[in-house]
Design a protein around this motif. Structure first.
Motif, mmCIF file in Angstrom:
data_model
loop_
_atom_site.group_PDB
_atom_site.id
_atom_site.type_symbol
_atom_site.label_atom_id
_atom_site.label_comp_id
_atom_site.label_asym_id
_atom_site.label_seq_id
_atom_site.Cartn_x
_atom_site.Cartn_y
_atom_site.Cartn_z
ATOM 1 N N ASP A 136 0.813 -1.220 0.000
ATOM 2 C CA ASP A 136 0.000 0.000 0.000
ATOM 3 C C ASP A 136 0.843 1.265 0.000
ATOM 4 O O ASP A 136 0.363 2.350 0.324
ATOM 5 C CB ASP A 136 -0.925 0.015 1.218
ATOM 6 N N GLY A 137 2.116 1.147 -0.353
ATOM 7 C CA GLY A 137 3.022 2.275 -0.269
ATOM 8 C C GLY A 137 3.733 2.272 1.074
ATOM 9 O O GLY A 137 3.308 1.617 2.024
ATOM 10 N N ALA A 138 4.836 2.987 1.143
ATOM 11 C CA ALA A 138 5.648 3.016 2.357
ATOM 12 C C ALA A 138 5.965 4.450 2.739
ATOM 13 O O ALA A 138 5.812 5.378 1.940
ATOM 14 C CB ALA A 138 6.931 2.220 2.152
ATOM 15 N N SER A 139 6.420 4.607 3.991
ATOM 16 C CA SER A 139 6.709 5.940 4.516
ATOM 17 C C SER A 139 8.025 5.915 5.275
ATOM 18 O O SER A 139 8.258 5.030 6.101
ATOM 19 C CB SER A 139 5.584 6.389 5.449
ATOM 20 N N VAL A 140 8.890 6.879 4.990
ATOM 21 C CA VAL A 140 10.150 7.061 5.703
ATOM 22 C C VAL A 140 10.111 8.424 6.386
ATOM 23 O O VAL A 140 9.745 9.423 5.752
ATOM 24 C CB VAL A 140 11.360 6.998 4.748
ATOM 25 N N VAL A 141 10.472 8.466 7.664
ATOM 26 C CA VAL A 141 10.561 9.737 8.385
ATOM 27 C C VAL A 141 11.965 9.851 8.968
ATOM 28 O O VAL A 141 12.419 8.970 9.712
ATOM 29 C CB VAL A 141 9.525 9.846 9.515
ATOM 30 N N VAL A 182 7.090 5.195 -2.298
ATOM 31 C CA VAL A 182 7.690 5.445 -0.982
ATOM 32 C C VAL A 182 7.746 6.946 -0.744
ATOM 33 O O VAL A 182 8.359 7.682 -1.520
ATOM 34 C CB VAL A 182 9.108 4.851 -0.897
ATOM 35 N N ARG A 183 7.073 7.399 0.330
ATOM 36 C CA ARG A 183 7.112 8.808 0.720
ATOM 37 C C ARG A 183 8.236 9.014 1.714
ATOM 38 O O ARG A 183 8.448 8.191 2.607
ATOM 39 C CB ARG A 183 5.794 9.231 1.374
ATOM 40 N N VAL A 184 8.956 10.123 1.581
ATOM 41 C CA VAL A 184 10.081 10.425 2.466
ATOM 42 C C VAL A 184 9.922 11.838 2.991
ATOM 43 O O VAL A 184 9.826 12.794 2.211
ATOM 44 C CB VAL A 184 11.437 10.295 1.729
ATOM 45 N N ASN A 185 9.882 11.982 4.308
ATOM 46 C CA ASN A 185 9.730 13.288 4.955
ATOM 47 C C ASN A 185 10.655 13.386 6.160
ATOM 48 O O ASN A 185 11.288 12.395 6.556
ATOM 49 C CB ASN A 185 8.274 13.486 5.379
ATOM 50 N N ALA A 186 10.724 14.561 6.732
ATOM 51 C CA ALA A 186 11.586 14.791 7.896
ATOM 52 C C ALA A 186 10.874 15.666 8.913
ATOM 53 O O ALA A 186 9.925 16.395 8.583
ATOM 54 C CB ALA A 186 12.896 15.444 7.474
ATOM 55 N N VAL A 187 11.362 15.595 10.145
ATOM 56 C CA VAL A 187 10.967 16.543 11.180
ATOM 57 C C VAL A 187 12.221 17.239 11.672
ATOM 58 O O VAL A 187 13.306 16.656 11.681
ATOM 59 C CB VAL A 187 10.229 15.864 12.351
ATOM 60 N N ALA A 188 12.056 18.506 12.064
ATOM 61 C CA ALA A 188 13.185 19.296 12.558
ATOM 62 C C ALA A 188 12.836 19.867 13.928
ATOM 63 O O ALA A 188 12.317 20.982 14.044
ATOM 64 C CB ALA A 188 13.507 20.423 11.573
ATOM 65 N N PRO A 189 13.081 19.096 14.989
ATOM 66 C CA PRO A 189 12.754 19.570 16.343
ATOM 67 C C PRO A 189 13.694 20.676 16.803
ATOM 68 O O PRO A 189 14.877 20.706 16.451
ATOM 69 C CB PRO A 189 12.937 18.316 17.210
ATOM 70 N N GLY A 190 13.151 21.574 17.635
ATOM 71 C CA GLY A 190 13.951 22.577 18.306
ATOM 72 C C GLY A 190 14.378 22.075 19.671
ATOM 73 O O GLY A 190 14.846 20.940 19.811
ATOM 74 N N LEU A 191 14.205 22.905 20.691
ATOM 75 C CA LEU A 191 14.593 22.530 22.060
ATOM 76 C C LEU A 191 13.579 21.526 22.605
ATOM 77 O O LEU A 191 12.452 21.880 22.940
ATOM 78 C CB LEU A 191 14.649 23.764 22.954
ATOM 79 N N ILE A 192 13.991 20.278 22.688
ATOM 80 C CA ILE A 192 13.136 19.200 23.193
ATOM 81 C C ILE A 192 13.798 18.649 24.451
ATOM 82 O O ILE A 192 14.787 17.900 24.369
ATOM 83 C CB ILE A 192 12.960 18.067 22.158
#
Length: 254
Positions: A136-141, A182-192
């Motif tokens: 069904d498609g894939a996801s990369v984070v 295949v979908r490829v996305n990112a997150v960019a956290p600050g002060l965690i």
């Protein structure tokens, strides 16, 4: 957003912080999961117990992801346990230490590059056949950082450069893998806060100074990041790809 129930997740660095919170979020959403760890089994054990209590499948395994063969072995073990991989979370990374330009030697440079980029290359490359095979498609984070957007605090030159590279890696990989669903996305956290990263490398005074500049008036938590990762993970059949979501309370607005 897609339904995560029964989806097969491989996540790196699940023993603490953002990785552990993300794994818990995905388990609560109904995923089966394989948890990579490098230091300490306590977190993965607790996550496996949580999954089993909900009637889901979970297991964990150690690997030094800088070593190509070890990364391949771990990913293969995860894929065999799960029966494939629908979702890959590249969470491993770290600053290693604060060094200013004049103090950076070749060994330090290579270590930070390996921790943040070589691990991602090894894991994603190893997972590629399973991601392509996801029906069904894939996801990369990928886990980037505010440091990759804005440059980071003094002493984080190499780390910030690597996290900037993660942003480009994400965009390039989205273009390359789109034809395979295949979908490829990112997150960019600050002060965690509440992560090993900031426990080791951020002083209380520095954290307080940063919080004073954050429009929302607080630091983030691992759960703040985990919720966004879960959204992107669920986009295995969606139209979001090549994107980076900033999670920083409004301190960076570009």
């Amino acid at each position: 957003m897609g339904n995560l129930t029964g989806k097969k997740v491989f996540i790196t660095g699940a023993e603490q912080g953002i990785g552990r919170a993300t794994a818990e979020q995905l388990i609560q959403a109904g995923c089966d999961i394989y948890l990579h760890y490098h230091s300490g089994e306590e977190g993965p054990k607790a996550l496996v117990e949580l999954a089993h209590s909900l009637g889901q499948r979970a297991a964990y395994g150690y690997a030094d992801l800088i070593e190509t063969a070890d990364a391949e072995r771990c990913v293969r073990a995860g894929a065999e346990f799960l029966g494939g991989i629908d979702i890959l979370i590249n969470n491993v990374g770290g600053i290693v230490g604060r060094k200013w330009l004049g103090d950076i030697d070749r060994q330090f440079w290579q270590t930070v590059l390996d921790v943040n980029m070589t691990t991602m290359l090894n894991v994603t490359q190893s997972a590629l056949p399973f991601l392509k095979a996801a029906t069904d498609g894939a996801s990369v984070v990928n886990l980037a950082s505010l440091a990759g957007r804005a440059g980071g605090h003094s002493g984080s030159l190499v780390y910030s450069s690597c996290k900037g590279a993660v942003l480009t890696w994400t965009r390039s990989l989205a273009a390359e893998l789109g034809e395979h669903g295949v979908r490829v996305n990112a997150v960019a956290p600050g002060l965690i806060l509440g992560t090993r990263f900031h426990d080791r490398h951020t002083t209380q005074a520095s954290a307080e100074e940063t919080v004073r500049a954050i429009p929302l008036g607080r630091a983030g938590t691992p759960q703040d990041v985990a919720r966004v990762i879960a959204f992107l993970a669920a986009e295995y059949d969606g139209f979001v790809s090549g994107a980076t979501i900033d999670i920083n309370g409004g301190i960076y607005r570009m």
